[in-house]
Design a protein around this motif. Structure first.
Motif, PDB file in Angstrom:
ATOM      1  N   ALA A  80     -15.637  56.520 -69.273  1.00 21.72           N
ATOM      2  CA  ALA A  80     -15.814  57.106 -67.940  1.00 21.72           C
ATOM      3  C   ALA A  80     -17.095  57.918 -67.859  1.00 21.72           C
ATOM      4  O   ALA A  80     -17.773  57.943 -66.821  1.00 21.72           O
ATOM      5  N   THR A 119     -21.299  55.401 -63.646  1.00 22.61           N
ATOM      6  CA  THR A 119     -21.756  56.056 -62.424  1.00 22.61           C
ATOM      7  C   THR A 119     -21.598  55.079 -61.271  1.00 22.61           C
ATOM      8  O   THR A 119     -22.006  53.924 -61.380  1.00 22.61           O
ATOM      9  N   VAL A 120     -20.971  55.531 -60.189  1.00 27.64           N
ATOM     10  CA  VAL A 120     -20.892  54.732 -58.968  1.00 27.64           C
ATOM     11  C   VAL A 120     -21.710  55.450 -57.899  1.00 27.64           C
ATOM     12  O   VAL A 120     -21.494  56.637 -57.649  1.00 27.64           O
ATOM     13  N   VAL A 140     -22.109  50.047 -59.517  1.00 29.64           N
ATOM     14  CA  VAL A 140     -21.539  50.785 -60.631  1.00 29.64           C
ATOM     15  C   VAL A 140     -22.440  50.531 -61.831  1.00 29.64           C
ATOM     16  O   VAL A 140     -22.781  49.394 -62.134  1.00 29.64           O
ATOM     17  N   ASP A 180     -12.424  50.331 -66.189  1.00 27.35           N
ATOM     18  CA  ASP A 180     -12.786  51.499 -65.382  1.00 27.35           C
ATOM     19  C   ASP A 180     -13.900  51.193 -64.389  1.00 27.35           C
ATOM     20  O   ASP A 180     -13.903  51.712 -63.269  1.00 27.35           O
ATOM     21  N   ARG A 210     -12.345  49.384 -61.450  1.00 27.77           N
ATOM     22  CA  ARG A 210     -11.467  50.285 -60.698  1.00 27.77           C
ATOM     23  C   ARG A 210     -12.269  51.321 -59.909  1.00 27.77           C
ATOM     24  O   ARG A 210     -11.984  51.580 -58.733  1.00 27.77           O
ATOM     25  N   CYS A 211     -13.262  51.923 -60.546  1.00 31.81           N
ATOM     26  CA  CYS A 211     -14.063  52.950 -59.871  1.00 31.81           C
ATOM     27  C   CYS A 211     -14.851  52.376 -58.699  1.00 31.81           C
ATOM     28  O   CYS A 211     -14.983  53.016 -57.648  1.00 31.81           O
ATOM     29  N   ARG A 223     -14.221  53.643 -54.883  1.00 38.58           N
ATOM     30  CA  ARG A 223     -15.338  54.260 -54.165  1.00 38.58           C
ATOM     31  C   ARG A 223     -15.648  53.480 -52.898  1.00 38.58           C
ATOM     32  O   ARG A 223     -15.904  54.075 -51.832  1.00 38.58           O
TER      33      ARG A 223
END
Length: 334
Positions: free
Chosen positions: A164, A168-169, A229, A268, A271-272, A276
């Motif tokens: 994580a 970065t998103v 991402v 991750d 998902r992120c 977002r």
């Protein structure tokens, strides 16, 4: 190179039990063969075969019936079933009466309130007599398994934190257009190489996606946007969305593309990016989200449906970059 061993705890009979069982089986087998070859009596031979089968069954229970705990869960092997139980389904391990024989053993208490005896046949560590030696052996196994489980959980948590921290998103900017187009092109090929009919020999032009992305990002199309991402500064996925029109979806925003590299699918990064993108569309005041997924893209469809978003209507055909593609529509109303 040194061999990397996966930490595990193996629950099995003590060596003395195994040696005793093997000795009994060998002796019984020897005398059984002698009697079967020397005595010609059908009923006697049948009873002898049944007795020999019982002895061999006992030997099997003492030698082969085991359970192995590792970082992923516990694999139980007994006489009638073989089950792999992940830690996510396990609550605790307890020492006490286990199994229909009411023998001493180790019982897996599952989170759904069911139980499973790791083993509860004959032997000094799960014998019906609750000796101190038997209890101590069971408790030692449980302690070792609990330690392995804690270590595995800590390692997984640290790995998640490390992963994580490298993610970065952010909103896509015009300068990202070429890089995003290349990432989407690579991810598209990774995703559909095996599942998209007509894919063989098909080539996309990333420049077309880059031009489309610049047009969406110049501010002239209300409700359009994109996110990327990054992992450690490298773009590994992107989403592209904009306004859509159709029956029952006025005010909805359509996600035109949402791709991550193959090794990031379900992780991750994926998902992120989804969260977002959904969050930004919701915050924009849109009535909802609509998107179309190729019917055989099971991994992404499973990810969407785990979020509680169900397919809308029957599969339909669309044209993607000149290819006819059957898709499933998903809608999420806000």
């Amino acid at each position: 190179m040194a061999e990397i061993r996966t930490p595990s705890v193996k629950i099995e009979q003590p060596p003395t039990n195994k040696a005793t069982a093997i000795a009994i089986a060998v002796v019984a087998g020897f005398f059984g063969v002698v009697f079967l070859t020397q005595i010609n009596a059908g009923v006697f031979n049948l009873m002898l075969i049944m007795l020999l089968a019982g002895v061999l069954l006992f030997a099997y229970k003492a030698i082969q019936v085991i359970a192995i705990a590792d970082a992923e869960g516990i694999e139980v092997r007994n006489l009638i079933r073989r089950a792999r139980i992940p830690w996510t389904k396990i609550d605790t391990l307890t020492v006490g009466a286990a199994g229909s024989e009411n023998a001493l053993g180790i019982t897996i208490d599952l989170k759904d309130r069911s139980t499973m005896a790791i083993e509860a046949s004959s032997g000094p560590w799960y014998h019906k007599t609750l000796s101190d030696e038997t209890v101590a052996r069971c408790e030692e196994f449980v302690e070792r398994i609990d330690k392995l489980r804690r270590n595995a959980a800590n390692a997984a948590e640290q790995a998640n934190l490390d992963a994580a921290a490298s993610l970065t998103v952010r909103a896509t900017v015009v300068q990202d257009a070429d890089g995003v187009a290349e990432t989407i092109n690579d991810a598209w090929h990774e995703t559909y190489a095996e599942i998209l009919p007509g894919y063989k020999g098909f080539e996309r032009d990333p420049a077309d996606d880059a031009d489309m992305l610049r047009e969406l990002l110049d501010g002239s199309i209300e409700g359009a946007g994109s996110f990327v991402v990054e992992r450690s500064g490298t773009i590994v996925g992107a989403s592209v969305f904009g306004p859509t029109h159709g029956e029952g979806i006025d005010g909805y925003v359509e996600i035109f593309m949402l791709y991550v590299r193959a090794d990031e699918i379900g992780g991750d990064a994926s998902r992120c990016l989804v969260l977002r993108t959904f969050g930004a569309i919701r915050a924009s005041g849109a009535a909802g989200i609509v998107g179309h997924v190729q019917v055989d893209n099971r991994r992404f469809r499973s990810q969407i449906e785990r979020m509680g978003i169900d397919p809308h209507g029957e599969p339909m055909e669309q044209i993607w970059h000149g290819l006819p593609v059957r898709v499933v529509e998903y809608r999420l109303a806000f």
